[in-house]
Scaffold this motif. Structure first.
Motif, PDB file in Angstrom:
ATOM      1  N   GLU A 249       9.375  -6.480   4.181  1.00 12.67           N
ATOM      2  CA  GLU A 249       8.844  -6.258   2.843  1.00 12.67           C
ATOM      3  C   GLU A 249       9.887  -5.562   1.972  1.00 12.67           C
ATOM      4  N   GLY A 250      10.244  -6.161   0.834  1.00 10.08           N
ATOM      5  CA  GLY A 250      11.190  -5.544  -0.080  1.00 10.08           C
ATOM      6  C   GLY A 250      10.599  -4.308  -0.732  1.00 10.08           C
ATOM      7  N   CYS A 251      11.321  -3.199  -0.690  1.00  6.10           N
ATOM      8  CA  CYS A 251      10.786  -1.924  -1.176  1.00  6.10           C
ATOM      9  C   CYS A 251      11.787  -1.195  -2.066  1.00  6.10           C
ATOM     10  N   ASP A 252      11.251  -0.471  -3.056  1.00  7.05           N
ATOM     11  CA  ASP A 252      12.028   0.521  -3.799  1.00  7.05           C
ATOM     12  C   ASP A 252      12.025   1.810  -2.985  1.00  7.05           C
ATOM     13  N   VAL A 253      13.186   2.444  -2.865  1.00  9.85           N
ATOM     14  CA  VAL A 253      13.314   3.686  -2.103  1.00  9.85           C
ATOM     15  C   VAL A 253      13.370   4.853  -3.079  1.00  9.85           C
TER      16      VAL A 253
ATOM     17  N   THR B 200      11.028  14.328   0.569  1.00  8.42           N
ATOM     18  CA  THR B 200      10.086  13.272   0.951  1.00  8.42           C
ATOM     19  C   THR B 200      10.680  11.968   0.447  1.00  8.42           C
ATOM     20  N   LEU B 201      10.698  10.977   1.323  1.00 10.75           N
ATOM     21  CA  LEU B 201      11.295   9.682   0.997  1.00 10.75           C
ATOM     22  C   LEU B 201      10.238   8.605   1.179  1.00 10.75           C
ATOM     23  N   TRP B 202      10.000   7.823   0.125  1.00  4.61           N
ATOM     24  CA  TRP B 202       9.017   6.741   0.203  1.00  4.61           C
ATOM     25  C   TRP B 202       9.706   5.398   0.043  1.00  4.61           C
ATOM     26  N   HIS B 203       9.247   4.419   0.812  1.00  4.02           N
ATOM     27  CA  HIS B 203       9.607   3.021   0.594  1.00  4.02           C
ATOM     28  C   HIS B 203       8.363   2.349   0.026  1.00  4.02           C
ATOM     29  N   ILE B 204       8.412   1.976  -1.241  1.00 11.82           N
ATOM     30  CA  ILE B 204       7.256   1.432  -1.950  1.00 11.82           C
ATOM     31  C   ILE B 204       7.434  -0.072  -2.119  1.00 11.82           C
ATOM     32  N   SER B 205       6.450  -0.848  -1.659  1.00 14.97           N
ATOM     33  CA  SER B 205       6.536  -2.307  -1.771  1.00 14.97           C
ATOM     34  C   SER B 205       6.677  -2.724  -3.226  1.00 14.97           C
ATOM     35  N   ARG B 206       7.619  -3.603  -3.485  1.00 16.10           N
ATOM     36  CA  ARG B 206       7.801  -4.114  -4.835  1.00 16.10           C
ATOM     37  C   ARG B 206       6.738  -5.158  -5.174  1.00 16.10           C
ATOM     38  N   ALA B 207       6.068  -5.681  -4.137  1.00 16.07           N
ATOM     39  CA  ALA B 207       5.060  -6.725  -4.355  1.00 16.07           C
ATOM     40  C   ALA B 207       3.698  -6.140  -4.714  1.00 16.07           C
ATOM     41  N   ASP B 208       3.198  -5.197  -3.894  1.00 17.36           N
ATOM     42  CA  ASP B 208       1.835  -4.702  -4.124  1.00 17.36           C
ATOM     43  C   ASP B 208       1.771  -3.217  -4.486  1.00 17.36           C
TER      44      ASP B 208
ATOM     45  N   ARG C 179       5.272   1.541   2.363  1.00 17.87           N
ATOM     46  CA  ARG C 179       5.497   0.958   3.684  1.00 17.87           C
ATOM     47  C   ARG C 179       6.157   1.936   4.652  1.00 17.87           C
ATOM     48  N   ARG C 180       6.750   2.972   4.086  1.00 18.98           N
ATOM     49  CA  ARG C 180       7.392   3.986   4.928  1.00 18.98           C
ATOM     50  C   ARG C 180       7.353   5.314   4.170  1.00 18.98           C
ATOM     51  N   ARG C 181       7.089   6.376   4.920  1.00 22.56           N
ATOM     52  CA  ARG C 181       7.075   7.716   4.338  1.00 22.56           C
ATOM     53  C   ARG C 181       7.803   8.651   5.287  1.00 22.56           C
ATOM     54  N   GLU C 182       8.746   9.392   4.763  1.00 24.42           N
ATOM     55  CA  GLU C 182       9.529  10.321   5.582  1.00 24.42           C
ATOM     56  C   GLU C 182       9.518  11.700   4.949  1.00 24.42           C
ATOM     57  N   GLU C 183       9.151  12.704   5.737  1.00 22.98           N
ATOM     58  CA  GLU C 183       9.317  14.093   5.343  1.00 22.98           C
ATOM     59  C   GLU C 183      10.465  14.644   6.169  1.00 22.98           C
TER      60      GLU C 183
ATOM     61  N   TRP D 157       4.396   1.497   7.927  1.00 18.84           N
ATOM     62  CA  TRP D 157       3.316   0.509   7.874  1.00 18.84           C
ATOM     63  C   TRP D 157       3.901  -0.893   7.768  1.00 18.84           C
ATOM     64  N   THR D 158       3.375  -1.803   8.574  1.00 23.74           N
ATOM     65  CA  THR D 158       3.692  -3.221   8.446  1.00 23.74           C
ATOM     66  C   THR D 158       2.388  -4.014   8.495  1.00 23.74           C
ATOM     67  N   GLU D 159       2.471  -5.290   8.211  1.00 28.51           N
ATOM     68  CA  GLU D 159       1.292  -6.168   8.211  1.00 28.51           C
ATOM     69  C   GLU D 159       0.156  -5.553   7.384  1.00 28.51           C
ATOM     70  N   VAL D 160       0.499  -5.098   6.197  1.00 27.86           N
ATOM     71  CA  VAL D 160      -0.458  -4.410   5.323  1.00 27.86           C
ATOM     72  C   VAL D 160      -1.292  -5.435   4.551  1.00 27.86           C
ATOM     73  N   LYS D 161      -2.608  -5.298   4.637  1.00 29.97           N
ATOM     74  CA  LYS D 161      -3.527  -6.142   3.872  1.00 29.97           C
ATOM     75  C   LYS D 161      -4.589  -5.243   3.254  1.00 29.97           C
ATOM     76  N   SER D 162      -4.832  -5.442   1.967  1.00 24.08           N
ATOM     77  CA  SER D 162      -5.816  -4.588   1.287  1.00 24.08           C
ATOM     78  C   SER D 162      -6.868  -5.437   0.591  1.00 24.08           C
ATOM     79  N   ASN D 163      -8.030  -4.792   0.375  1.00 17.50           N
ATOM     80  CA  ASN D 163      -9.136  -5.383  -0.385  1.00 17.50           C
ATOM     81  C   ASN D 163      -9.508  -6.779   0.114  1.00 17.50           C
ATOM     82  N   GLN D 164      -9.839  -6.816   1.415  1.00 21.71           N
ATOM     83  CA  GLN D 164     -10.255  -8.068   2.057  1.00 21.71           C
ATOM     84  C   GLN D 164     -11.771  -8.188   2.142  1.00 21.71           C
ATOM     85  N   ASN D 165     -12.491  -7.256   1.501  1.00 23.95           N
ATOM     86  CA  ASN D 165     -13.959  -7.219   1.588  1.00 23.95           C
ATOM     87  C   ASN D 165     -14.431  -6.988   3.021  1.00 23.95           C
ATOM     88  N   LEU D 166     -13.793  -6.034   3.701  1.00 24.94           N
ATOM     89  CA  LEU D 166     -14.201  -5.698   5.057  1.00 24.94           C
ATOM     90  C   LEU D 166     -15.605  -5.101   5.059  1.00 24.94           C
TER      91      LEU D 166
END
Length: 319
Positions: free
Chosen positions: A187-191, A203-211, A215-219, A236-245
């Motif tokens: 997943e392409g991410c902004d760091v 604190t370092l975050w990798h934020i998905s550019r798509a959603d 995807r990654r958080r480092e303290e 985090w990988t294989e992230v899926k949100s709002n699937q009406n679980l």
């Protein structure tokens, strides 16, 4: 069960101690450092909106630590699905995975469904050793609480914050900047890095550019200029949100050959389920015993034999 709970507590202690050090270092940073780059603010504000918009989530995750004293001590891997509530424990959720024991002897398994019912939260989990699926009220210092503690290591705290990233974005003591782009699990991410005390803690975050979801958080923190930094990382990988679980998507099916053992919280006004009688119950207290001379402590086989029934049943000892 006590050994498992102790293992989970040791793991949480390691994580909490390091996290407290990092948070304390960030809080004590010099005010002259504070500044937020416009592109960093845009990335984090977009991510905050994405996190607040999550209604349900499924993730394959890992939580681990690197660096002196903690390297290899914390390593939890697994998956979770949840219907988002106000907090992790108020979210109907399914977790399954394993956590490295701080002692390094064996990995601890977790496999449970957390049901935060208004009548009282329950946990359903699988006991692989005894081939039984158990349901119990969520109570501290129990196997079910140990299961939940292990699974929640896979959660990033921003998921349940009312206003993610706001404290760091508004702090005059923290510098926030975009460091480029990287991939996490394809997943392409902004760091984005939030740093303090001249880069000694971050604190370092990798934020998905798509959603917009992390995807990654480092303290991290440097204990000294020459030493290896300590890092606490959630990926985090294989992230899926709002699937009406629904809760049916989270429940644990009973494996073939397993039995079911279920206890639920007592209904309001109903008597609580009777606990097993402790050793010595029903015997008359020995001569000279009084409640005033009984100090509460954990009951063992030895103290139960030594103490009168009232003392043993309350976890105390006579003196």
């Amino acid at each position: 069960i006590e050994q498992k709970a102790q293992g989970a507590s040791e793991m949480i202690y390691v994580r909490s101690t390091v996290a407290a050090f990092i948070v304390g270092t960030l809080a004590c940073a010099g005010a002259a450092l504070g500044q937020v780059e416009d592109n960093a603010r845009q990335v984090l504000e977009k991510s905050a909106q994405a996190l607040k918009g999550v209604k349900d989530l499924s993730v394959t995750g890992r939580h681990y630590a690197t660096g002196p004293f903690v390297g290899g001590m914390v390593d939890t891997r697994g998956e979770f699905r949840l219907i988002k509530g106000a907090s992790a424990k108020q979210s109907a959720s399914f977790y399954q995975g394993q956590a490295k024991s701080p002692g390094g002897a064996t990995d601890e398994q977790f496999h449970f469904f957390l049901n935060p019912d208004p009548a009282g939260a329950t946990v359903t989990w699988v006991d692989e050793t005894n081939k039984v699926v158990l349901t119990r009220p969520l109570v501290v210092r129990t196997e079910q609480y140990n299961q939940v503690t292990l699974g929640e290591q896979l959660i990033m705290p921003e998921l349940f914050e009312a206003d993610p990233f706001t404290k760091k974005l508004s702090s005059p003591n923290i510098k926030i900047a975009v460091e480029g782009t990287e991939e996490v699990g394809g997943e392409g991410c902004d760091v984005v890095r939030a740093s303090a005390k001249e880069g000694q803690a971050w604190t370092l975050w990798h934020i998905s550019r798509a959603d917009g979801l992390p995807r990654r958080r480092e303290e991290g923190a440097k204990l000294d200029e020459k030493g290896e930094p300590v890092r606490l990382i959630v990926e985090w990988t294989e992230v899926k949100s709002n699937q009406n679980l629904t809760r049916k998507d989270l429940e644990i099916p009973v494996p073939e050959g397993y039995r079911v053992d279920e206890q639920k919280p007592a209904a309001p006004g109903a008597p609580a389920q009777a606990a097993p009688s402790p050793p010595g119950a029903g015997r008359a207290p020995p001569t000279g015993w009084s409640a005033a001379r009984c100090w509460g402590r954990r009951t063992t086989a030895t103290t139960s034999r030594r103490c009168p029934a009232r003392c043993a049943s309350s976890g105390g000892r006579a003196r």
